[in-house]
Design a protein around this motif. Sequence first.
Motif, PDB file in Angstrom:
ATOM      1  N   VAL A  34       0.964  -1.112   0.022  1.00  0.00           N
ATOM      2  CA  VAL A  34       0.050   0.071   0.198  1.00  0.00           C
ATOM      3  C   VAL A  34       0.927   1.017  -0.126  1.00  0.00           C
ATOM      4  N   VAL A  35       0.505   2.346  -0.768  1.00  0.00           N
ATOM      5  CA  VAL A  35       1.335   3.432  -0.977  1.00  0.00           C
ATOM      6  C   VAL A  35       0.442   4.412  -0.469  1.00  0.00           C
ATOM      7  N   PHE A  36       0.757   5.209   0.568  1.00  0.00           N
ATOM      8  CA  PHE A  36       0.001   6.129   1.322  1.00  0.00           C
ATOM      9  C   PHE A  36       0.584   7.671   1.039  1.00  0.00           C
ATOM     10  N   MET A  37      -0.240   8.500   0.542  1.00  0.00           N
ATOM     11  CA  MET A  37       0.294   9.827   0.215  1.00  0.00           C
ATOM     12  C   MET A  37      -0.804  10.957   0.764  1.00  0.00           C
ATOM     13  N   ASP A  38      -0.037  12.205   1.184  1.00  0.00           N
ATOM     14  CA  ASP A  38      -0.826  13.232   1.559  1.00  0.00           C
ATOM     15  C   ASP A  38      -1.448  13.857   0.183  1.00  0.00           C
ATOM     16  N   GLY A  39      -2.601  14.335   0.283  1.00  0.00           N
ATOM     17  CA  GLY A  39      -3.300  14.964  -0.843  1.00  0.00           C
ATOM     18  C   GLY A  39      -4.400  14.218  -1.477  1.00  0.00           C
ATOM     19  N   PRO A  40      -5.262  14.467  -2.341  1.00  0.00           N
ATOM     20  CA  PRO A  40      -5.470  16.085  -2.558  1.00  0.00           C
ATOM     21  C   PRO A  40      -6.242  16.819  -1.317  1.00  0.00           C
ATOM     22  N   GLU A  41      -6.073  17.906  -1.640  1.00  0.00           N
ATOM     23  CA  GLU A  41      -6.731  18.954  -0.336  1.00  0.00           C
ATOM     24  C   GLU A  41      -8.139  18.453   0.017  1.00  0.00           C
ATOM     25  N   LYS A  42      -8.982  18.312  -1.103  1.00  0.00           N
ATOM     26  CA  LYS A  42     -10.262  18.105  -1.305  1.00  0.00           C
ATOM     27  C   LYS A  42     -10.368  16.974  -2.096  1.00  0.00           C
ATOM     28  N   TRP A  43     -11.424  16.188  -1.837  1.00  0.00           N
ATOM     29  CA  TRP A  43     -12.050  14.954  -2.565  1.00  0.00           C
ATOM     30  C   TRP A  43     -13.358  15.174  -3.340  1.00  0.00           C
ATOM     31  N   GLU A  44     -13.258  15.523  -4.714  1.00  0.00           N
ATOM     32  CA  GLU A  44     -14.396  16.295  -5.454  1.00  0.00           C
ATOM     33  C   GLU A  44     -14.996  15.004  -6.223  1.00  0.00           C
ATOM     34  N   HIS A  45     -15.107  13.886  -5.634  1.00  0.00           N
ATOM     35  CA  HIS A  45     -15.762  12.789  -6.477  1.00  0.00           C
ATOM     36  C   HIS A  45     -16.796  12.072  -5.583  1.00  0.00           C
ATOM     37  N   ASP A  46     -17.857  11.643  -6.201  1.00  0.00           N
ATOM     38  CA  ASP A  46     -18.580  10.593  -5.613  1.00  0.00           C
ATOM     39  C   ASP A  46     -18.092   9.328  -5.366  1.00  0.00           C
ATOM     40  N   ALA A  47     -17.244   8.684  -6.233  1.00  0.00           N
ATOM     41  CA  ALA A  47     -16.635   7.467  -5.991  1.00  0.00           C
ATOM     42  C   ALA A  47     -15.394   7.659  -5.227  1.00  0.00           C
ATOM     43  N   TRP A  48     -15.163   6.352  -4.427  1.00  0.00           N
ATOM     44  CA  TRP A  48     -13.816   6.234  -3.619  1.00  0.00           C
ATOM     45  C   TRP A  48     -12.566   6.055  -4.129  1.00  0.00           C
ATOM     46  N   ARG A  49     -12.576   5.466  -5.396  1.00  0.00           N
ATOM     47  CA  ARG A  49     -11.486   5.367  -6.463  1.00  0.00           C
ATOM     48  C   ARG A  49     -11.741   5.883  -7.698  1.00  0.00           C
ATOM     49  N   VAL A  50     -10.609   6.636  -7.938  1.00  0.00           N
ATOM     50  CA  VAL A  50     -10.490   7.520  -9.175  1.00  0.00           C
ATOM     51  C   VAL A  50      -9.067   7.322  -9.861  1.00  0.00           C
ATOM     52  N   PRO A  51      -9.171   7.612 -11.277  1.00  0.00           N
ATOM     53  CA  PRO A  51      -7.911   7.507 -12.049  1.00  0.00           C
ATOM     54  C   PRO A  51      -6.970   8.681 -11.557  1.00  0.00           C
ATOM     55  N   ALA A  52      -5.622   7.982 -11.527  1.00  0.00           N
ATOM     56  CA  ALA A  52      -4.556   8.884 -11.356  1.00  0.00           C
ATOM     57  C   ALA A  52      -3.450   9.006 -12.185  1.00  0.00           C
ATOM     58  N   ASP A  53      -2.618   9.971 -12.232  1.00  0.00           N
ATOM     59  CA  ASP A  53      -1.485   9.941 -13.064  1.00  0.00           C
ATOM     60  C   ASP A  53      -0.332   8.883 -12.646  1.00  0.00           C
ATOM     61  N   ALA A  54      -0.224   7.906 -13.085  1.00  0.00           N
ATOM     62  CA  ALA A  54       0.776   6.953 -12.630  1.00  0.00           C
ATOM     63  C   ALA A  54       1.971   7.217 -12.594  1.00  0.00           C
ATOM     64  N   ALA A  55       2.448   7.870 -13.818  1.00  0.00           N
ATOM     65  CA  ALA A  55       3.884   8.237 -14.131  1.00  0.00           C
ATOM     66  C   ALA A  55       4.196   9.405 -13.255  1.00  0.00           C
ATOM     67  N   ALA A  56       3.276  10.495 -12.825  1.00  0.00           N
ATOM     68  CA  ALA A  56       3.550  11.441 -11.748  1.00  0.00           C
ATOM     69  C   ALA A  56       3.776  10.928 -10.583  1.00  0.00           C
ATOM     70  N   ILE A  57       3.226   9.958  -9.974  1.00  0.00           N
ATOM     71  CA  ILE A  57       2.874   9.040  -8.865  1.00  0.00           C
ATOM     72  C   ILE A  57       4.349   8.496  -8.792  1.00  0.00           C
ATOM     73  N   GLY A  58       4.724   7.559  -9.668  1.00  0.00           N
ATOM     74  CA  GLY A  58       6.034   6.796  -9.778  1.00  0.00           C
ATOM     75  C   GLY A  58       7.111   7.894  -9.563  1.00  0.00           C
ATOM     76  N   LYS A  59       7.093   9.118  -9.981  1.00  0.00           N
ATOM     77  CA  LYS A  59       8.370   9.941 -10.035  1.00  0.00           C
ATOM     78  C   LYS A  59       8.761  10.451  -8.581  1.00  0.00           C
ATOM     79  N   LYS A  60       7.698  10.443  -7.675  1.00  0.00           N
ATOM     80  CA  LYS A  60       7.795  11.057  -6.191  1.00  0.00           C
ATOM     81  C   LYS A  60       8.774   9.877  -5.699  1.00  0.00           C
ATOM     82  N   PHE A  61       8.979   8.855  -5.977  1.00  0.00           N
ATOM     83  CA  PHE A  61       9.635   7.669  -5.580  1.00  0.00           C
ATOM     84  C   PHE A  61      10.933   7.633  -6.158  1.00  0.00           C
ATOM     85  N   ALA A  62      11.427   8.266  -7.092  1.00  0.00           N
ATOM     86  CA  ALA A  62      12.635   8.068  -7.967  1.00  0.00           C
ATOM     87  C   ALA A  62      13.842   8.044  -7.154  1.00  0.00           C
ATOM     88  N   HIS A  63      14.127   8.349  -5.842  1.00  0.00           N
ATOM     89  CA  HIS A  63      15.406   8.448  -5.348  1.00  0.00           C
ATOM     90  C   HIS A  63      15.041   7.486  -3.937  1.00  0.00           C
TER      91      HIS A  63
END
Length: 257
Positions: free
Chosen positions: A93-122
């Motif tokens: 499980v990967v846990f992250m701060d954000g987003p500030e608001k959840w503006e969706h009815d669904a609890w699972r939404v699409p995300a930018d996988a490449a951008a998320i992966g870059k956060k763990f580059a180092h």
Amino acid sequence: MIPGDEVTLYWADGTLASADLVVGADCIRSVVRQTVSDDGRPVFTGNSAFRGLAKTAVLDRLHEPHSFTDWMGDGMHVLNFPVGKDFAYQTIVVFMDGPEKWEHDAWRVPADAAAIGKKFAHWHPAVGQLLEHVNLAERWGMFQVSPMTSWHRGRAVLIGDAAHGMMPHHGQGAISSFEDAVALAHVINNDALSSVHAKLDAFELERKARAERIQKSSRSVNDCLHLPEGAARMERNLILNALGKHFSWLHSYKIGV
């Protein structure tokens, strides 16, 4: 509807039923809670998660594959732990701060996988290997239930996530639900308590403060695991090296009713 001597249940297909007691164990989006409480509701925590499952055998960069491991960093952490026969799989499980608001009815939404992966580059190479088995394109919103004035009204009572949905960082969500169920069974079978209301009062007195303490502590642990570099992180590490001392209250509980 909750008259004095029974509860009337209105089902989605239009049928009715009645009961001496209704136990709302219907999760964080509880329908029963809408009848019991005006102040309890799911609240977005400002945190989100990504999840996956991998065969332990393919994770050759894990030094301790049979251990529960937290990889911690600024604003996020990655958790892995073994499951299944002979620890054949790892829950990741990967846990992250954000987003500030959840503006969706669904609890699972699409995300930018490449951008998320870059956060763990180092991060440690083992984390990179773990992330290969996590769906970073699907973000889960993390919610908890607002504390309520009471968990019961009339002959309806809430237990589990319906009463105290919490963040998962103490691993106590399901366990707290089991504790609720056992405590409720004890008071229902206690003939010394003269009424349903007295039994539910006793249940709430036994369980509410503890569950809300766990809920609050789980939220604090999230912030603790996501600290940036500095003195606060060093203090955090000292606490992690003495978990038994700081969280003995969590694991030494005995039901008192």
